[in-house]
Design a protein around this motif. Structure first.
Motif, PDB file in Angstrom:
ATOM      1  N   ILE A   1       0.547   5.747   1.109  1.00  9.54           N
ATOM      2  CA  ILE A   1      -0.239   6.815   1.718  1.00  9.54           C
ATOM      3  C   ILE A   1       0.089   8.108   0.993  1.00  9.54           C
ATOM      4  N   THR A   2      -0.919   8.752   0.449  1.00 11.40           N
ATOM      5  CA  THR A   2      -0.726  10.007  -0.270  1.00 11.40           C
ATOM      6  C   THR A   2      -1.181  11.173   0.601  1.00 11.40           C
TER       7      THR A   2
ATOM      8  N   THR B   1       0.842  -1.189   0.000  1.00 13.53           N
ATOM      9  CA  THR B   1       0.000   0.000   0.000  1.00 13.53           C
ATOM     10  C   THR B   1       0.878   1.240   0.000  1.00 13.53           C
TER      11      THR B   1
ATOM     12  N   ASP C   1      -6.452   9.306   2.286  1.00 15.99           N
ATOM     13  CA  ASP C   1      -5.697   8.292   3.028  1.00 15.99           C
ATOM     14  C   ASP C   1      -5.534   8.691   4.490  1.00 15.99           C
TER      15      ASP C   1
ATOM     16  N   SER D   1      -6.765  14.883   2.232  1.00 13.74           N
ATOM     17  CA  SER D   1      -6.078  13.632   1.890  1.00 13.74           C
ATOM     18  C   SER D   1      -6.915  12.448   2.360  1.00 13.74           C
TER      19      SER D   1
ATOM     20  N   ASP E   1      -8.759   8.143   6.475  1.00 20.44           N
ATOM     21  CA  ASP E   1      -8.925   6.751   6.907  1.00 20.44           C
ATOM     22  C   ASP E   1      -8.050   6.444   8.122  1.00 20.44           C
TER      23      ASP E   1
END
Length: 500
Positions: A43-44, A41, A62, A60, A65
């Protein structure tokens, strides 16, 4: 080496993102991508015009979450990482260091963690400084403000590379751990520590030298009683000072030695302070030449009686002890001639299996290497503790040294790890055939063995230093390296030469 951790760690973190880019960006950095291949995975983090941690999370997905998954705890982490003010020294440090070999090597190493899209490589650090200036002008002198002033569209940090570096460091320490564990620790002699009761005389001298504009500051420790007229010089490491090794000198002076501890002004603690303030650049390659000259100048001063005159000190057979860069200096004094062969072939390979933090310093020496062959035939005994040396000296030089070398390394030294910087050089050079030895100190890191003035516990390596000097200089003293008893009850000191 000694580091001002706040300033230099921040510079390294910023450098890991900025080292690959040019000044005058056409567009600001829009995204920071953290890649986690081991979790399949990434993360951006969208940077845009966000000013707060809350705005970063909102822009963002990500991070949204992760904020939910962390029960709201991510917000505080982001504030610490992105919004904490940068140390005030950071800009001055970078402005004064731009284009210097040591900074270029630090940025080169850091850049191995980062990929930048659509920009060319600039190793000088100029872009780093410009981005910080723009962030400060925009009122955002923090990591978030800095990132927003970067050029390009996206910076990607592959966190698996961090694991690769950690595994490489682990590998480069494991053999030392195994050798020390397998070997027999040298026995200690508690009576040796009673030598300190004999005391010493401490003074501070200023010695004029031809190769530097200002006199050298020198700590001098002399025996109160029973001088053996022998001379030892202790050379400190990068961004350190003589006081960090005064405990070593106290032990030797109490045992009869006169000990000189010069302050190397181009790479000492005061130089670091000036560098962090932006008043001086990092130490340049010329220091590789100037440090040995410092020591030779002191020996000259003793020999011509301008320093410690009238004491009958013996200057034909002296000892040099060094730590870190000071240990490299001690090897030069004994006739170790620096060569550029490995520097040219290995510095550019960020994936080299032996690469370690000390290569940042070693690789910065390249342009000064042809002037660094400074030896002194008066040096007959050397103790080199944790020297960066793998890229600097040719293995074949071991048989041409004027002094016998005791090489010492800690098994937990993460700055100058034992395998590439001690075990392999000793093994490949066949140094033991010429009387040189390797002692590993179990559990010691790069800074463990330093010893300051007046410490209640005497220096761990004090008896070992005394034993080696006594043997090599022919002094009949309380202990000899060959006869044993120079160990310590606090840390296991293991002569592993026979295992190589």
């Amino acid at each position: 080496m000694v580091f001002n951790r706040t300033g230099l760690v921040v510079a390294a973190l910023l450098g890991s993102v900025a080292s690959g880019v040019l000044a005058s960006p056409a567009s600001a950095l829009e995204r920071l991508v953290l890649r986690l291949p081991f979790l399949e995975t990434s993360i951006t983090i969208n940077l845009s015009d966000d000013q707060s941690a809350e705005e970063l999370i909102r822009s963002s997905p990500d991070l949204k979450d992760l904020q939910e998954a962390s029960g709201g705890k991510l917000l505080g982490v982001l504030e610490q990482v992105f919004l904490a003010p940068l140390p005030v020294e950071t800009k001055a440090l970078l402005e004064g260091s731009t284009g210097q070999p040591l900074l270029e090597q630090a940025l080169f190493a850091a850049a191995s963690l980062v990929e930048l899209e659509g920009v060319e490589v600039d190793p000088s650090g100029r872009m780093l400084t410009d981005a910080l200036i723009r962030a400060e002008q925009a009122g955002q002198a923090n990591v978030l403000g800095f990132l927003k002033q970067m050029p390009g569209e996206q910076a990607s940090v592959d966190l698996s590379r961090v694991a690769t570096i950690a595994n490489r460091l682990k590998f480069n320490m494991e053999e030392g751990v195994a050798l020390a564990k397998k070997g027999e620790a040298e026995a200690s002699n508690p009576n040796l520590f009673q030598l300190r009761d004999r005391g010493w005389i401490r003074s501070e001298q200023m010695v004029s030298v031809n190769h530097r504009p200002d006199p050298l500051r020198v700590l001098v420790l002399q025996p109160k009683v029973d001088s053996n007229r022998r001379l030892a010089v202790i050379s400190h490491g990068l961004w350190d000072d003589p006081e960090s090794f005064e405990g070593w000198a106290e032990f030797l002076a109490a045992a009869g030695y006169t000990v000189l501890l010069p302050d190397h002004p181009g790479s000492d603690f005061q130089q670091q302070k000036a560098m962090l303030a932006g008043d001086r650049p990092p130490p340049g390659p010329e220091e590789l030449r100037l440090r040995p000259l410092d020591i030779s100048a002191l020996l000259d001063a003793v020999q011509n009686q301008s320093l410690l005159g009238g004491q009958g000190l013996i200057t034909d057979d002296v000892a040099v002890i060094g730590h870190s860069w000071g240990a490299t200096t001690s090897l030069q004094m004994a006739g170790g001639t620096p060569v550029d062969r490995k520097l040219k072939s290995r510095c550019a390979d960020v994936m080299d299996s032996e690469r370690n933090i000390s290569w940042v310093l070693q690789c910065s020496w390249l342009s000064g290497i042809d002037q660094a062959g400074i030896s002194d035939a008066r040096v007959k005994a050397v103790v080199a503790i944790s020297p960066p040396l793998r890229l600097l000296f040719a293995p074949e030089s071991a048989d041409g040294l004027s002094a016998k070398i005791l090489l010492v390394s800690g098994t937990r030294d993460w700055v100058v790890p034992s395998r590439p910087e001690a075990i392999l050089p000793m093994r490949t050079s066949g140094a033991s055939r010429f009387g040189h030895r390797l002692v590993l100190v179990e559990g010691a890191d790069h800074f463990t063995l330093r010893s300051f003035a007046g410490e209640q516990q005497p220096a761990v390596v004090g008896p070992m230093l005394l034993a080696w000097l006594n043997d090599q200089l022919g002094v009949q003293g309380a202990v000899g390296f060959s006869t044993g008893g120079w160990g310590d009850d606090r840390l296991r000191l293991v002569d592993v030469t026979g295992q190589l």
